[in-house]
Design an enzyme around this catalytic site. Structure first.
Site: not given
Ligand code: KIV
Length: 270
Positions: A50-51, A89, A119, A121, A188
């Protein structure tokens, strides 16, 4: 699949890497061309991060990325990848509202972009969603430590789990996620010793980004390590090229040639 097609990296193959002590190589891609470069170069896991919100769209955080945008990036990357495991993501608020919504949105990545995994978070808060997804046959990768979708709560992109209590909480979350069925865990921006002890305690591989050398694999944002994204450079990024300079120089040269009338030449004309 013909005989020239490399055999795809599977989840069991990645899990086996940990017991053999073989590192997992992961990078991000948001489109066909970059995904193809990574795949051709032998990367094991391509994350459509999602970056993309920051690197491709120029936002200051990852939060604005929508499901539709994420799906578009994943469909582009899918067409570039033959061997690597493609991981989507999940964007902010696509899996936190309810388990039902999380399931539906995760399912869209598998149905519409043929990804191999998703993925998400977070720790305890996402365990129910992880369980349901894994039960439905959708492999999930976890992400702990600095979780950029919580940047406002965390107060910035600072190193996490520095204090003993936070480090213990991270380990508890990691064990909960492992029990829920994740196949790998991104760690991270945490102290290397915390990442080392989590890596030693887990049976599944850890993939570090700013988490030191003892993780089972490493991931970076490709545009960071290529020296393409210049808005900021975290300490954990190593530049393997200065692509931004190469691009600027090429474009300046093109401009100079056009202005001087030396492009196009005879052999570039019909
Ligand atoms: O969005 C992203 O690129 C990530 C990283 C782990 C690199 O989540």
């Amino acid at each position: 699949m013909n005989s020239d097609t490399p055999s795809p990296i599977t989840i069991p193959a990645l899990l086996a890497r940990k017991s053999r002590g073989e590192k997992i190589v992961a990078l991000t891609a948001y489109d066909y061309l970059m995904a193809r470069f990574l795949d051709q170069a032998g990367v094991d896991m391509v994350l459509v991060g999602d970056s993309a919100a920051m690197v491709c769209a120029g936002y200051e955080t990852t939060l604005p990325l929508t499901m539709e945008e994420a799906l578009y990036h994943n469909r582009m990357a899918r067409r570039g990848v033959q061997r690597a495991l493609l991981v989507a993501d999940m964007p902010f608020l696509s899996y936190q509202v309810s388990v039902e919504e999380a399931m539906r949105n995760a399912g869209r990545f598998f149905k519409e972009a043929q990804v191999g995994a998703v993925k998400i978070e977070g720790g305890a808060a996402v365990v129910s969603a992880v369980k349901q997804m894994v039960q439905a046959g959708m492999p999930v990768m976890g992400h702990l430590g600095l979780t950029p979708q919580s940047v406002h709560k965390l107060g910035g992109y600072t190193v996490q789990a520095r204090e003993r209590i936070a480090a213990e909480q991270l380990l508890d979350d990691a064990l909960l996620l492992q029990d829920a069925g994740i196949f790998a865990l991104v760690l991270e921006k945490i102290p290397r010793l915390v990442a080392k002890s989590v890596t030693e305690r887990l049976e599944i591989p850890t993939i570090g980004i700013g988490a030191g050398p003892d993780c089972d694999g490493q991931i970076l944002v490709t545009h960071d390590m290529l020296g393409m994204f210049e808005d900021f450079k975290p300490r954990f990024v190593r530049h393997y090229a200065s692509v931004a300079n190469v691009i600027r120089q090429a474009i300046q040269q093109y401009g100079a040639d056009v202005r001087a009338g030396s492009f196009p030449g005879d052999d570039e004309s019909y």
